[in-house]
Design a protein around this motif. Structure first.
Motif: not given
Lengths: 379, 640
Positions: B98-105, B114-115, B120-124, B129-138
């Motif tokens: 839910a958090v990732i979908h909210r974030l994606a929005h 998202i996938e 990445e979260v499942r592999r963590s 440990l923090p997982v990178t969801i989005a890199d190089r964001v503005s």
């Protein structure tokens, strides 16, 4: 029976009995329990919950039980010995069928308010029955083969049941306690020499059975022994625990890292830090001095038991007091050897210090018996 | 059953004896325990303390800021900019999906992203440990996340430094670019520094970024943290800041570099401008170029294909990587060799009938009708081939090759760029070794006019020209200061060439540009004291007779031009190569002149530096370049 020869009138009666309690021993036991509260408070990160507070309540319960047991005349307890033994044996059988599985073994019965470990009850019941048995047995028959075989059966019956749980540690403790009771009663030393020889042979057989169809121990028990013999063979697996425990103890040094400053326990490197390995927390936070102090307290308890037993002319009381002291000794000796890497990890708690209900309650009742023997000793 | 008093006494005796024995045993065992405890806690305490510390303390590396690159005026070429990424600590988010979908929005993640994030979260390895969801964001995305923090438990923006090249394509070939550390990068080290193992660490891939990697990288700082048994960080113990990488100042003048790149426009060409005082490379441009920032980010396959398949080869660093036959620009070399060998004087003439006979082979001069009687200056001015054929036969290939090497050809110039070519100066030994053929007289004839096997890079041509102009073994210098420390001048030693001969060459090169009959006359400079001396060259791509504008682009000849200026007091040397540009004097010389004037004037030259007939055209060209420049600046501003 033999009590008829005592002058019962000289035995204190009513509430005056409280004055005749072995008070130094009460103080010693409370001091040991106090060390336990302190360490449980520390390993919880400076909090009374979840361990220190219930432990204190149990201690109060145990202390009450001790007083109640102490006030009841010792001859009543002697008469109860057979009943206690049969009851404990019954519980051991019961636990086979209705016991709750924990840590891969059937060990306790959930009574709702506490978890009862029948094997703990048996430790004290065995001491009682053997003391009563040798009190009953005419002295000259002590070393007669038949009269030696009988107590051996009394010992092996519960040991066998405990072994099937399977709880190797308690089984060994029961065997040792029983054997030493027989030793105290005066059974000829040749029997012990023979048994030791057979024991050595058995140990060899156990190891030879490994990997065969008639394997005598479970795989995890073998692994524990392996790990004990060479902890570095599996530093991240089973050997991890004992390695970390030794690091905790060794890094304490002379004076320790300070109360609640033990990094090994605070950061969870130490396994079972509130139960089996609580001594390592003590050794880490209070160092050699702290560890020796607790060991000193334990020895003082033994010394008081010995003095009380030798001063008691009643055979049952003497044997019982020595037996309780012996059980107490076996607890802390095995636990300390285990956490120092001198013995395999067999899951024996540190008496009165490790978090746990049954063991504490049973020990306090046992010391109640010692107190009763002390109060009601023939004068 | 009653126990007799005798029995009681016996029992007491026995219990006492056995009890004391047992008590003794117990005490003995307690002694063993105490000894063991003492051994561990006193004798071995130090070892165990060390082990406890090793358990508890984890050392984390802090990546240092990479050294920056500046031009000679202090304009920034390679910088570090904060790069934001959005991380998620799975255990802090109640419902990760839910958090990732909210974030994606909020930050516009597509389904793929998202996938990937969920995977990445499942592999963590551990939920803390923090997982990178989005890199190089503005920055906007970061602020949107910050504002909505209460709805996004476990989500946190993190900031790191990433390389950025604000001038984009201007220095792609010089500065190069950085990228994530690859297995190949690690393989270069016998014992790779631990710094390289930091996730997202950037390492120089090509150009100066690669060559001065050690300088630019700096030294890692360390942070000691206390961790628990599961590896969770409990607190920071202390921190030692690293040492940022050394800043580097290049010799390149950004204004000139920018002009050159703009002047080359869509051509497939390269220009090198070299200062004659210290050998500073004032401009070193290869066109077309590309945006190195794309490589830092990880270039898309489509973008890469576009660069790779472009026939103008934007990825090639043409100034140092490509070697061309120098054509007539090599004639100075032949002439100097002949002068030094004493086989000709400046006024000795050779008759050019339009071709030259060597045994049974005929070598043609580019001018079919012939040049008539040619001396040194005239042959250079009009680029007569026959004169040099004759010279070559008199002086021999060994002398010519030796002179070429003396002038810097045949070996890679020492510049911190990637894929610097050696070029090729052929001689008898080389041909025997490589081709397993004997040297033929025709080879010497071809070499005399820079054809045949001889190959030079544009940078080598600039160095050759600079050496002719100074008479010194000047070498190119690309890095002016490292961490504030000036690098040594590369003016070089005297080459030991006869100054008189050099002057004759200079005069001839001057005539090329300033004599009405010179091939470079069309690109002369009229301003006082700014006259150029140069030489054009044309490198054949295919041996043919039809004219350049009648064949497809990729079959046309390469246009070359080398020059130095001012001719009476040389300050700069320039080389220009326009691939498939046609004749050197037509395609390359005008560029050389524009660049020279721009460099000498330190900006836009006055119109009257140009011949009056060309001023209208030049003015229009200047206006066009100025317009394009403004457009580019506006575009850059809008991007920022």
């Amino acid at each position: 029976m033999s009590y008829l020869e005592y002058n019962v009138k000289t035995v204190p009666s009513g509430w005056r009995k409280i004055l005749y309690l072995n008070w130094p021993m009460v103080v010693l036991l409370s001091a040991i329990a106090g060390v336990g509260f302190l360490m449980l408070y520390s390993v919880a990160g400076g909090s009374f919950s979840p361990w220190a507070e219930p432990q204190m309540k149990r201690y109060v319960l145990g202390l009450t039980a001790m007083f109640v047991v102490a006030l009841v005349p010792i001859w009543f307890w002697r008469n109860m010995a057979v009943l206690a033994y049969l009851g404990a044996l019954g519980l051991l059988v019961l636990v086979e069928f209705f016991g709750t599985v924990g840590m891969g073994a059937q060990r306790w019965i959930d009574l709702g308010f506490m978890r009862l470990q029948p094997s703990e009850v048996m430790k004290i019941a065995l001491v009682m029955i053997l003391a009563a048995y040798y009190d009953w047995l005419p002295l000259r028959r002590t070393s007669h083969p038949f009269w030696v075989l009988l107590p051996v059966v009394l010992i092996l019956l519960p040991t066998g049941l405990v072994l099937t749980q399977p709880d190797l540690g308690t089984a060994l403790l029961l065997t040792f306690a029983g054997a030493l009771m027989m030793f105290l009663a005066g059974v000829h030393w040749l029997y012990f020499a023979v048994v030791l020889g057979i024991g050595a042979g058995t140990i060899r057989m156990v190891f030879e059975s490994r990997g065969t169809e008639w394997q005598l121990l479970k795989d995890y028990q073998f692994r524990r022994i392996d790990t004990f013999l060479d902890p570095s063979s599996d530093p991240l697996g089973a050997g991890y625990h004992i390695t970390q425990a030794k690091i905790a103890m060794g890094s304490g040094g002379w004076t320790g890292k300070g109360f609640m400053q033990g990094t090994q326990s605070r950061l969870n490197f130490l396994p079972e830090k509130h139960t089996d390995f609580i001594f390592n927390t003590l050794a880490e936070e209070f160092g050699f001095i702290g560890g020796m102090s607790l060991l000193g307290l334990y020895i003082l308890v033994l010394a008081f038991c010995l003095v009380s037993a030798l001063a008691n002319r009643d055979r049952f009381s003497s044997l019982l007091t020595l037996g309780v002291g012996l059980t107490f000794f076996l607890y802390f000796a095995v636990n300390m050897s285990m956490v120092m890497g001198l013995a395999p990890v067999v899951g024996v708690p540190l008496p009165l210090v490790s978090y746990g209900g049954s063991a504490m309650l049973v020990l306090m009742i046992a010391f109640g018996l010692v107190q009763s023997a002390h109060i009601h000793r023939p004068r | 059953m009653k126990r007799t008093s005798k029995e009681t006494a016996q029992s007491a005796r026995r219990i006492t004896r056995r009890g004391l024995i047992l008590g003794g045993l117990q005490l003995g065992f307690a002694g063993v325990l105490a000894t063991r405890m003492r051994h561990m806690q006193v004798d071995q305490a130090d070892e165990f303390r060390l082990l406890a510390e090793e358990n508890r303390i984890n050392i984390r590396l802090l990546p240092p800021a990479r050294g920056r690159l500046f031009d000679r005026e202090g304009r920034i070429i390679a910088d570090n900019a904060p790069a934001y990424r959005i991380t998620l600590v799975p255990e802090d988010a109640d419902d990760v999906e839910a958090v990732i979908h909210r974030l994606a929005h909020l930050i516009e993640l597509d389904d793929d992203a998202i996938e990937r994030a969920l995977a990445e979260v499942r592999r963590s390895a551990a939920p803390f440990l923090p997982v990178t969801i989005a890199d190089r964001v503005s920055w906007e995305a970061v602020s949107r996340v910050a504002v909505n923090a209460p709805a996004l438990p476990g989500v946190a923006p993190e900031v790191g430094l990433s390389r950025i090249y604000p001038l984009r394509e201007l220095y792609a070939h010089v500065a190069g670019y950085v990228g994530p550390v690859s297995e190949r990068d690690l393989a270069r080290y016998e014992d790779p520094p631990p710094l390289l193992r930091i996730p997202r660490f950037q390492i120089g891939k090509v150009g100066i970024e690669l060559h001065h990697e050690e300088t630019l990288r700096g030294h890692a700082g360390t942070k000691r943290v206390e961790v628990n048994a599961t590896g969770r960080v409990m607190r920071e113990i202390d921190r030692r800041e690293g040492e940022a990488g050394g800043d580097m100042q290049l010799t390149v003048d950004n204004a000139l570099q920018e002009y050159v790149q703009a002047r080359l426009g869509e051509e497939s060409a390269s220009v090198v401008v070299m200062d004659l005082e210290h050998g500073d490379l004032l401009a070193i441009a290869s066109a077309p170029s590309y945006d190195p920032n794309k490589f830092v980010r990880g270039i898309s396959i489509a973008d890469y294909a576009l660069l790779r398949d472009n026939d103008h080869r934007p990825l090639a660093s043409k100034t140092v990587q490509d070697a061309y036959p120098p054509g007539s620009t090599f004639k100075m070399c032949t002439a100097l060799a002949a002068l030094e060998a004493g086989v000709i004087g400046p006024d000795d003439t050779v008759f050019c009938p339009g071709s030259y006979q060597v045994g049974t082979r005929t070598f043609r001069c580019w001018k079919r009708g012939g040049h008539g009687h040619m001396n040194l200056e005239a042959s250079m001015r009009e680029s007569c081939d026959v004169y040099y054929y004759d010279l070559a036969l008199k002086v021999g290939i060994e002398n010519i090759a030796a002179m070429a090497r003396k002038l810097g050809l045949g070996s890679a110039p020492d510049v911190p760029m990637s894929a610097v070519t050696d070029g090729l100066v052929p001689d008898i030994e080389w041909k025997q070794r490589v081709r397993n053929q004997g040297w033929r007289i025709g080879d010497t004839v071809n070499a005399s006019i820079g054809q045949g096997d001889i190959l030079t890079s544009p940078l080598q041509l600039a160095v050759m020209t600079a050496r002719i102009a100074t008479g010194r073994s000047i070498e190119p210098r690309l890095v002016r200061r490292i961490d504030g420390v000036e690098t040594p001048s590369r003016a070089g030693e005297d080459l030991g060439l006869n100054p008189q001969y050099l002057r004759w060459i200079w005069r001839s090169m001057h005539a090329v540009m300033n004599d009405r009959r010179g091939t470079g006359y069309g690109s002369r400079v009229e301003a006082e004291g700014m006259a150029m001396a140069g030489k054009s060259g044309t490198a054949q791509v295919l041996n043919r007779v039809v004219k350049n504008d009648e064949v497809p682009w990729e079959e046309r000849d390469h246009a070359l031009f080398v020059s130095f200026a001012p001719s009476d007091n040389p300050r700069i040397a320039v080389s220009v190569v326009v691939e498939h540009g046609g004749g050197g004097s037509a395609a390359a010389a005008p560029i050389a002149r524009d660049v020279t004037l721009q460099a000498l004037y330190g900006g836009k030259p006055p119109l009257d530096a140009y011949p009056s007939s060309q001023r209208t055209r030049i003015e229009a060209q200047q206006e066009r370049l100025e317009r394009e420049r403004r457009l580019r600046l506006a575009e850059e501003r809008s991007r920022a």
